[in-house]
Design a protein around this motif. Sequence first.
Motif, mmCIF file in Angstrom:
data_model
loop_
_atom_site.group_PDB
_atom_site.id
_atom_site.type_symbol
_atom_site.label_atom_id
_atom_site.label_comp_id
_atom_site.label_asym_id
_atom_site.label_seq_id
_atom_site.Cartn_x
_atom_site.Cartn_y
_atom_site.Cartn_z
ATOM 1 N N GLY A 105 0.884 -1.130 0.058
ATOM 2 C CA GLY A 105 -0.016 -0.071 -0.010
ATOM 3 C C GLY A 105 0.958 1.277 0.100
ATOM 4 O O GLY A 105 1.998 1.198 -0.144
ATOM 5 N N TYR A 106 0.331 2.638 0.363
ATOM 6 C CA TYR A 106 1.052 3.755 0.111
ATOM 7 C C TYR A 106 0.555 4.638 1.198
ATOM 8 O O TYR A 106 -0.385 4.654 2.034
ATOM 9 N N VAL A 107 1.764 5.139 2.023
ATOM 10 C CA VAL A 107 1.772 5.932 3.215
ATOM 11 C C VAL A 107 2.367 7.410 2.778
ATOM 12 O O VAL A 107 3.342 7.267 2.229
ATOM 13 N N VAL A 108 1.664 8.361 3.275
ATOM 14 C CA VAL A 108 2.252 9.964 3.133
ATOM 15 C C VAL A 108 3.160 9.926 4.220
ATOM 16 O O VAL A 108 2.793 9.732 5.692
ATOM 17 N N THR A 109 4.532 10.286 3.888
ATOM 18 C CA THR A 109 5.450 10.250 4.908
ATOM 19 C C THR A 109 5.828 11.677 5.421
ATOM 20 O O THR A 109 6.886 12.002 6.235
ATOM 21 N N THR A 111 5.802 13.540 0.180
ATOM 22 C CA THR A 111 6.559 12.388 -0.078
ATOM 23 C C THR A 111 5.613 11.220 0.320
ATOM 24 O O THR A 111 4.992 11.432 1.247
ATOM 25 N N VAL A 112 5.769 10.152 -0.409
ATOM 26 C CA VAL A 112 4.969 8.939 -0.171
ATOM 27 C C VAL A 112 5.928 7.671 -0.363
ATOM 28 O O VAL A 112 6.920 7.751 -1.296
ATOM 29 N N PRO A 164 5.270 7.835 -6.849
ATOM 30 C CA PRO A 164 4.478 7.887 -5.653
ATOM 31 C C PRO A 164 4.072 9.272 -4.806
ATOM 32 O O PRO A 164 3.171 9.508 -4.541
ATOM 33 N N GLY A 165 4.938 9.878 -5.067
ATOM 34 C CA GLY A 165 4.725 11.421 -4.804
ATOM 35 C C GLY A 165 3.566 12.209 -5.358
ATOM 36 O O GLY A 165 3.287 13.035 -4.891
ATOM 37 N N ALA A 166 3.536 11.561 -6.507
ATOM 38 C CA ALA A 166 2.313 12.586 -7.220
ATOM 39 C C ALA A 166 1.011 11.829 -7.023
ATOM 40 O O ALA A 166 -0.024 12.297 -7.756
#
Length: 382
Positions: free
Chosen positions: A232-236, A251-252, A325-327
Amino acid sequence: MHTIPLDYETLRLIWWLLLGVLLIGFAIADGYDLGVGTLLPFAARTDEERRILINLVGPTWEGNQVWLILGGGAIFAAWPALYAASFSGFYLAMIAILLALILRPVGFKFRGKVYDPRWREAWDWCLFVGGFVPALISGVAVGNVLLGVPFGLDETLRPHYDGNFFGLLSPFALLAGLVSVGMVVTHGAAVIAARCEGPVAARARTYGGLAAIATAALFALGGLWVAFGLDGYVVTSAQDAFGPSNPLGKTVTQESGAWMANYGRHPWMAIAPILGFVGLALAFVGLAFRLWKTSILGSSAAIFGIISTAGLSLFPFLLPSSIQPGASLTVWDASSSHLTLFVMLIATVIFLPLILAYTVWVYRVMSGPVTATSIGRNPNAY
Protein backbone atom coordinates in the motif's frame (compact mmCIF):
# COMPACT_ATOMS: atom_id res chain seq x y z
CA MET A 1 -15.53 39.29 0.61
CA HIS A 2 -17.85 36.98 2.54
CA THR A 3 -16.39 34.28 4.74
CA ILE A 4 -17.18 30.71 3.69
CA PRO A 5 -18.94 29.08 6.66
CA LEU A 6 -17.21 25.70 6.27
CA ASP A 7 -13.43 25.37 6.39
CA TYR A 8 -11.46 23.81 3.52
CA GLU A 9 -10.65 20.58 5.38
CA THR A 10 -14.30 19.94 6.21
CA LEU A 11 -15.42 20.60 2.64
CA ARG A 12 -12.80 18.23 1.28
CA LEU A 13 -14.02 15.50 3.64
CA ILE A 14 -17.65 16.17 2.74
CA TRP A 15 -16.89 15.83 -0.97
CA TRP A 16 -14.93 12.65 -0.39
CA LEU A 17 -18.00 11.26 1.37
CA LEU A 18 -20.33 12.53 -1.36
CA LEU A 19 -18.21 10.87 -4.02
CA GLY A 20 -18.58 7.60 -2.13
CA VAL A 21 -22.34 8.13 -1.78
CA LEU A 22 -22.71 8.69 -5.53
CA LEU A 23 -20.64 5.64 -6.44
CA ILE A 24 -22.56 3.47 -3.97
CA GLY A 25 -25.85 4.94 -5.23
CA PHE A 26 -24.91 3.94 -8.78
CA ALA A 27 -23.84 0.45 -7.69
CA ILE A 28 -27.12 -0.16 -5.85
CA ALA A 29 -29.55 1.54 -8.26
CA ASP A 30 -27.97 0.48 -11.54
CA GLY A 31 -26.30 -2.59 -10.07
CA TYR A 32 -29.51 -4.60 -10.14
CA ASP A 33 -29.91 -3.72 -13.83
CA LEU A 34 -26.39 -4.98 -14.50
CA GLY A 35 -27.10 -8.08 -12.44
CA VAL A 36 -30.33 -8.83 -14.28
CA GLY A 37 -28.55 -8.37 -17.61
CA THR A 38 -25.78 -10.74 -16.54
CA LEU A 39 -28.34 -13.35 -15.47
CA LEU A 40 -30.58 -12.91 -18.54
CA PRO A 41 -29.30 -15.87 -20.64
CA PHE A 42 -29.18 -18.18 -17.61
CA ALA A 43 -32.14 -17.37 -15.35
CA ALA A 44 -34.50 -17.08 -18.33
CA ARG A 45 -34.61 -19.87 -20.90
CA THR A 46 -37.57 -19.05 -23.16
CA ASP A 47 -38.45 -15.90 -25.07
CA GLU A 48 -41.33 -15.17 -22.71
CA GLU A 49 -39.13 -15.55 -19.64
CA ARG A 50 -36.49 -13.24 -21.11
CA ARG A 51 -39.14 -10.65 -21.91
CA ILE A 52 -40.15 -10.78 -18.27
CA LEU A 53 -36.62 -9.90 -17.13
CA ILE A 54 -36.21 -7.21 -19.78
CA ASN A 55 -39.45 -5.58 -18.66
CA LEU A 56 -38.31 -5.85 -15.06
CA VAL A 57 -35.50 -3.36 -15.69
CA GLY A 58 -36.89 -1.60 -18.77
CA PRO A 59 -38.82 1.19 -16.99
CA THR A 60 -36.02 2.23 -14.63
CA TRP A 61 -32.58 1.37 -16.05
CA GLU A 62 -32.12 4.70 -17.82
CA GLY A 63 -32.97 6.74 -14.75
CA ASN A 64 -30.60 4.65 -12.65
CA GLN A 65 -27.69 5.83 -14.78
CA VAL A 66 -28.21 9.34 -13.40
CA TRP A 67 -26.01 8.19 -10.52
CA LEU A 68 -23.18 7.42 -12.95
CA ILE A 69 -23.49 10.88 -14.51
CA LEU A 70 -23.56 12.50 -11.07
CA GLY A 71 -20.46 10.57 -10.04
CA GLY A 72 -18.57 11.61 -13.17
CA GLY A 73 -19.70 15.20 -12.72
CA ALA A 74 -18.63 15.24 -9.08
CA ILE A 75 -15.16 13.96 -10.00
CA PHE A 76 -14.86 16.58 -12.76
CA ALA A 77 -15.92 19.52 -10.58
CA ALA A 78 -14.70 18.57 -7.10
CA TRP A 79 -11.58 16.54 -7.94
CA PRO A 80 -10.27 17.87 -11.29
CA ALA A 81 -6.82 16.32 -10.86
CA LEU A 82 -8.44 12.93 -10.22
CA TYR A 83 -10.65 13.38 -13.28
CA ALA A 84 -7.69 14.24 -15.50
CA ALA A 85 -5.46 11.39 -14.31
CA SER A 86 -8.08 8.65 -14.09
CA PHE A 87 -10.02 9.42 -17.26
CA SER A 88 -6.83 9.56 -19.30
CA GLY A 89 -5.29 6.49 -17.65
CA PHE A 90 -8.45 4.38 -17.81
CA TYR A 91 -9.56 5.78 -21.17
CA LEU A 92 -9.82 2.47 -23.05
CA ALA A 93 -11.42 0.79 -20.04
CA MET A 94 -14.05 3.53 -19.85
CA ILE A 95 -14.68 3.30 -23.59
CA ALA A 96 -15.26 -0.44 -23.12
CA ILE A 97 -17.75 0.30 -20.33
CA LEU A 98 -19.57 2.91 -22.42
CA LEU A 99 -19.76 0.66 -25.47
CA ALA A 100 -21.19 -2.12 -23.31
CA LEU A 101 -23.72 0.27 -21.75
CA ILE A 102 -24.74 1.47 -25.22
CA LEU A 103 -25.72 -2.11 -26.05
CA ARG A 104 -28.47 -1.96 -23.43
CA PRO A 105 -30.79 0.65 -24.99
CA VAL A 106 -30.07 -0.74 -28.45
CA GLY A 107 -30.85 -4.26 -27.22
CA PHE A 108 -34.07 -3.18 -25.51
CA LYS A 109 -35.32 -1.38 -28.62
CA PHE A 110 -34.17 -3.77 -31.37
CA ARG A 111 -34.78 -7.15 -29.74
CA GLY A 112 -38.51 -7.21 -30.33
CA LYS A 113 -38.43 -5.71 -33.84
CA VAL A 114 -37.94 -9.07 -35.58
CA TYR A 115 -39.74 -12.31 -34.70
CA ASP A 116 -36.71 -14.50 -35.25
CA PRO A 117 -35.27 -16.62 -32.40
CA ARG A 118 -31.71 -16.10 -33.63
CA TRP A 119 -32.18 -12.32 -33.81
CA ARG A 120 -33.59 -12.18 -30.29
CA GLU A 121 -30.97 -14.50 -28.84
CA ALA A 122 -28.21 -12.34 -30.33
CA TRP A 123 -29.62 -9.27 -28.61
CA ASP A 124 -30.04 -11.23 -25.38
CA TRP A 125 -26.30 -11.87 -25.38
CA CYS A 126 -25.70 -8.20 -26.14
CA LEU A 127 -27.73 -7.37 -23.03
CA PHE A 128 -25.60 -9.88 -21.12
CA VAL A 129 -22.46 -8.05 -22.29
CA GLY A 130 -24.10 -4.75 -21.30
CA GLY A 131 -24.45 -6.06 -17.75
CA PHE A 132 -21.34 -8.18 -17.28
CA VAL A 133 -18.66 -5.96 -18.84
CA PRO A 134 -19.39 -2.72 -16.92
CA ALA A 135 -19.55 -4.64 -13.63
CA LEU A 136 -16.29 -6.46 -14.33
CA ILE A 137 -14.29 -3.47 -15.56
CA SER A 138 -15.53 -1.21 -12.75
CA GLY A 139 -14.20 -3.73 -10.24
CA VAL A 140 -10.96 -4.08 -12.21
CA ALA A 141 -10.54 -0.29 -11.99
CA VAL A 142 -10.93 -0.36 -8.21
CA GLY A 143 -8.41 -3.20 -8.03
CA ASN A 144 -5.92 -1.11 -10.00
CA VAL A 145 -6.41 1.84 -7.68
CA LEU A 146 -5.46 -0.40 -4.76
CA LEU A 147 -2.42 -1.61 -6.71
CA GLY A 148 -1.39 1.89 -7.76
CA VAL A 149 -1.85 3.37 -11.22
CA PRO A 150 1.17 4.02 -13.50
CA PHE A 151 0.74 7.77 -13.91
CA GLY A 152 2.90 10.75 -13.07
CA LEU A 153 2.75 14.55 -12.98
CA ASP A 154 5.16 17.01 -14.55
CA GLU A 155 6.16 20.29 -12.93
CA THR A 156 3.02 21.96 -14.32
CA LEU A 157 0.84 19.18 -12.78
CA ARG A 158 -0.07 17.74 -16.17
CA PRO A 159 -0.67 13.98 -15.84
CA HIS A 160 0.96 11.36 -18.04
CA TYR A 161 -0.04 7.70 -18.10
CA ASP A 162 2.53 4.99 -18.81
CA GLY A 163 0.34 1.88 -18.80
CA ASN A 164 -1.98 0.17 -21.26
CA PHE A 165 -5.36 -1.53 -21.23
CA PHE A 166 -4.05 -5.08 -20.87
CA GLY A 167 -1.76 -3.97 -18.04
CA LEU A 168 -4.92 -3.32 -16.04
CA LEU A 169 -5.85 -7.02 -16.15
CA SER A 170 -3.55 -8.26 -13.39
CA PRO A 171 -4.64 -11.21 -11.20
CA PHE A 172 -5.56 -8.99 -8.23
CA ALA A 173 -7.48 -6.54 -10.42
CA LEU A 174 -9.41 -9.41 -12.04
CA LEU A 175 -10.21 -10.71 -8.55
CA ALA A 176 -11.65 -7.29 -7.69
CA GLY A 177 -13.61 -7.41 -10.94
CA LEU A 178 -15.12 -10.76 -10.02
CA VAL A 179 -16.13 -9.39 -6.60
CA SER A 180 -17.93 -6.58 -8.44
CA VAL A 181 -19.70 -9.01 -10.77
CA GLY A 182 -20.65 -11.25 -7.86
CA MET A 183 -22.21 -8.49 -5.80
CA VAL A 184 -24.35 -7.12 -8.67
CA VAL A 185 -25.45 -10.62 -9.68
CA THR A 186 -26.53 -11.24 -6.08
CA HIS A 187 -28.39 -7.92 -6.10
CA GLY A 188 -30.03 -8.60 -9.45
CA ALA A 189 -31.07 -12.10 -8.39
CA ALA A 190 -32.67 -10.71 -5.23
CA VAL A 191 -34.79 -8.30 -7.29
CA ILE A 192 -35.75 -11.01 -9.81
CA ALA A 193 -36.77 -13.41 -7.04
CA ALA A 194 -38.83 -10.71 -5.34
CA ARG A 195 -40.72 -9.46 -8.40
CA CYS A 196 -41.00 -12.47 -10.69
CA GLU A 197 -42.64 -15.87 -10.39
CA GLY A 198 -42.24 -19.47 -11.46
CA PRO A 199 -39.07 -20.96 -12.97
CA VAL A 200 -37.43 -17.55 -13.50
CA ALA A 201 -37.64 -16.71 -9.81
CA ALA A 202 -36.51 -20.23 -8.84
CA ARG A 203 -33.41 -20.03 -11.04
CA ALA A 204 -32.66 -16.54 -9.74
CA ARG A 205 -32.73 -17.83 -6.17
CA THR A 206 -30.26 -20.57 -7.09
CA TYR A 207 -27.87 -18.31 -9.00
CA GLY A 208 -28.18 -15.56 -6.42
CA GLY A 209 -27.34 -17.88 -3.55
CA LEU A 210 -24.29 -19.19 -5.40
CA ALA A 211 -23.24 -15.62 -6.27
CA ALA A 212 -23.53 -14.55 -2.61
CA ILE A 213 -21.30 -17.43 -1.48
CA ALA A 214 -18.77 -16.78 -4.26
CA THR A 215 -18.70 -13.04 -3.55
CA ALA A 216 -18.06 -13.62 0.15
CA ALA A 217 -15.21 -16.02 -0.62
CA LEU A 218 -13.66 -13.68 -3.20
CA PHE A 219 -14.07 -10.66 -0.89
CA ALA A 220 -12.30 -12.56 1.90
CA LEU A 221 -9.53 -13.64 -0.47
CA GLY A 222 -9.12 -10.06 -1.63
CA GLY A 223 -8.86 -8.88 1.97
CA LEU A 224 -6.14 -11.41 2.75
CA TRP A 225 -4.31 -10.43 -0.43
CA VAL A 226 -4.43 -6.74 0.54
CA ALA A 227 -3.29 -7.48 4.09
CA PHE A 228 -0.41 -9.84 3.35
CA GLY A 229 0.45 -9.70 -0.34
CA LEU A 230 -0.01 -6.13 -1.51
CA ASP A 231 2.06 -3.00 -1.01
CA GLY A 232 0.00 0.00 0.00
CA TYR A 233 0.95 3.67 0.11
CA VAL A 234 1.75 5.94 3.04
CA VAL A 235 2.17 9.72 3.14
CA THR A 236 5.43 10.31 5.02
CA SER A 237 5.36 14.10 5.13
CA ALA A 238 2.91 16.52 6.69
CA GLN A 239 -0.03 17.54 4.52
CA ASP A 240 -1.87 20.81 4.94
CA ALA A 241 -5.57 20.00 4.91
CA PHE A 242 -6.33 23.73 4.60
CA GLY A 243 -3.76 24.60 1.92
CA PRO A 244 -4.10 24.85 -1.87
CA SER A 245 -4.10 21.67 -3.94
CA ASN A 246 -0.60 20.60 -4.98
CA PRO A 247 -0.05 16.82 -5.28
CA LEU A 248 3.72 17.30 -5.62
CA GLY A 249 4.08 18.90 -2.21
CA LYS A 250 4.40 15.65 -0.26
CA THR A 251 6.44 12.45 -0.05
CA VAL A 252 4.94 8.96 -0.28
CA THR A 253 6.38 5.50 0.27
CA GLN A 254 5.10 2.00 -0.39
CA GLU A 255 4.75 -0.41 2.53
CA SER A 256 3.44 -3.95 2.76
CA GLY A 257 -0.03 -4.07 4.30
CA ALA A 258 -0.30 -0.28 4.42
CA TRP A 259 -3.93 -0.35 3.27
CA MET A 260 -4.84 -2.04 6.57
CA ALA A 261 -3.34 0.75 8.71
CA ASN A 262 -6.55 2.80 8.82
CA TYR A 263 -8.35 -0.06 10.58
CA GLY A 264 -5.71 -0.04 13.31
CA ARG A 265 -5.96 3.72 13.80
CA HIS A 266 -9.76 3.79 13.56
CA PRO A 267 -11.22 0.42 14.61
CA TRP A 268 -14.77 1.60 13.82
CA MET A 269 -13.88 1.34 10.12
CA ALA A 270 -14.08 -2.45 10.46
CA ILE A 271 -17.85 -1.95 10.26
CA ALA A 272 -17.50 -1.66 6.46
CA PRO A 273 -16.10 -5.15 5.69
CA ILE A 274 -18.31 -6.66 8.39
CA LEU A 275 -21.33 -5.07 6.70
CA GLY A 276 -20.19 -6.56 3.41
CA PHE A 277 -20.13 -10.10 4.81
CA VAL A 278 -23.33 -9.66 6.85
CA GLY A 279 -25.14 -8.25 3.83
CA LEU A 280 -24.12 -11.21 1.69
CA ALA A 281 -25.26 -13.60 4.43
CA LEU A 282 -28.63 -11.84 4.65
CA ALA A 283 -29.00 -11.95 0.86
CA PHE A 284 -28.29 -15.69 0.88
CA VAL A 285 -30.77 -16.36 3.71
CA GLY A 286 -33.41 -14.14 2.11
CA LEU A 287 -33.10 -15.95 -1.22
CA ALA A 288 -33.09 -19.38 0.39
CA PHE A 289 -36.17 -18.73 2.55
CA ARG A 290 -38.01 -16.37 0.19
CA LEU A 291 -37.63 -13.34 2.44
CA TRP A 292 -37.60 -10.80 -0.35
CA LYS A 293 -37.06 -7.62 1.67
CA THR A 294 -34.26 -9.32 3.56
CA SER A 295 -32.53 -10.42 0.37
CA ILE A 296 -32.74 -6.99 -1.30
CA LEU A 297 -31.68 -5.11 1.84
CA GLY A 298 -28.90 -7.63 2.34
CA SER A 299 -27.53 -7.32 -1.20
CA SER A 300 -27.74 -3.52 -0.95
CA ALA A 301 -25.89 -3.58 2.39
CA ALA A 302 -23.25 -5.85 0.86
CA ILE A 303 -22.64 -3.37 -1.96
CA PHE A 304 -22.43 -0.52 0.56
CA GLY A 305 -19.99 -2.46 2.74
CA ILE A 306 -17.73 -3.70 -0.06
CA ILE A 307 -17.35 -0.31 -1.74
CA SER A 308 -16.91 1.44 1.62
CA THR A 309 -14.17 -1.04 2.52
CA ALA A 310 -12.17 -0.01 -0.54
CA GLY A 311 -12.70 3.69 0.11
CA LEU A 312 -11.78 3.53 3.80
CA SER A 313 -8.73 1.40 3.10
CA LEU A 314 -7.43 3.96 0.61
CA PHE A 315 -8.08 7.10 2.67
CA PRO A 316 -6.67 9.72 2.28
CA PHE A 317 -5.58 8.50 -1.17
CA LEU A 318 -7.85 8.95 -4.16
CA LEU A 319 -5.45 7.67 -6.82
CA PRO A 320 -2.00 6.40 -5.79
CA SER A 321 0.78 6.43 -8.39
CA SER A 322 2.91 3.32 -8.81
CA ILE A 323 5.66 5.04 -10.85
CA GLN A 324 5.82 8.41 -9.05
CA PRO A 325 4.43 7.84 -5.53
CA GLY A 326 4.88 11.48 -4.57
CA ALA A 327 2.42 12.45 -7.31
CA SER A 328 -0.33 10.31 -5.78
CA LEU A 329 -3.60 12.20 -5.43
CA THR A 330 -5.11 12.52 -1.96
CA VAL A 331 -8.18 14.13 -0.41
CA TRP A 332 -5.99 17.02 0.79
CA ASP A 333 -4.20 17.92 -2.44
CA ALA A 334 -6.43 17.05 -5.43
CA SER A 335 -9.61 19.05 -4.83
CA SER A 336 -11.04 22.18 -6.42
CA SER A 337 -10.82 25.50 -4.63
CA HIS A 338 -12.47 26.23 -1.29
CA LEU A 339 -15.15 28.42 -2.91
CA THR A 340 -15.87 25.91 -5.68
CA LEU A 341 -16.48 23.09 -3.20
CA PHE A 342 -18.81 25.28 -1.16
CA VAL A 343 -20.88 26.49 -4.13
CA MET A 344 -21.17 22.91 -5.39
CA LEU A 345 -22.25 21.75 -1.95
CA ILE A 346 -25.13 24.24 -1.96
CA ALA A 347 -26.27 22.93 -5.35
CA THR A 348 -25.98 19.35 -4.10
CA VAL A 349 -28.03 20.08 -0.97
CA ILE A 350 -30.79 21.45 -3.22
CA PHE A 351 -30.82 18.91 -6.04
CA LEU A 352 -29.72 15.58 -4.51
CA PRO A 353 -32.87 15.29 -2.32
CA LEU A 354 -34.98 15.97 -5.43
CA ILE A 355 -33.21 13.15 -7.28
CA LEU A 356 -33.69 10.82 -4.31
CA ALA A 357 -37.38 11.73 -4.03
CA TYR A 358 -37.94 11.20 -7.75
CA THR A 359 -36.13 7.86 -7.62
CA VAL A 360 -38.23 6.65 -4.70
CA TRP A 361 -41.42 7.78 -6.46
CA VAL A 362 -40.50 6.00 -9.70
CA TYR A 363 -39.68 2.76 -7.89
CA ARG A 364 -42.97 2.97 -6.02
CA VAL A 365 -44.94 3.48 -9.23
CA MET A 366 -43.07 0.68 -11.00
CA SER A 367 -43.24 -1.75 -8.09
CA GLY A 368 -45.19 -4.97 -8.16
CA PRO A 369 -44.75 -8.35 -9.87
CA VAL A 370 -43.64 -8.62 -13.47
CA THR A 371 -45.24 -11.64 -15.11
CA ALA A 372 -46.22 -12.86 -18.56
CA THR A 373 -49.75 -11.68 -17.84
CA SER A 374 -48.69 -8.17 -16.80
CA ILE A 375 -46.53 -7.60 -19.87
CA GLY A 376 -49.22 -9.10 -22.09
CA ARG A 377 -51.70 -6.40 -21.14
CA ASN A 378 -49.13 -3.58 -21.27
CA PRO A 379 -48.95 -2.07 -24.79
CA ASN A 380 -45.62 -0.39 -23.91
CA ALA A 381 -43.86 -3.60 -22.86
CA TYR A 382 -40.65 -4.66 -24.58
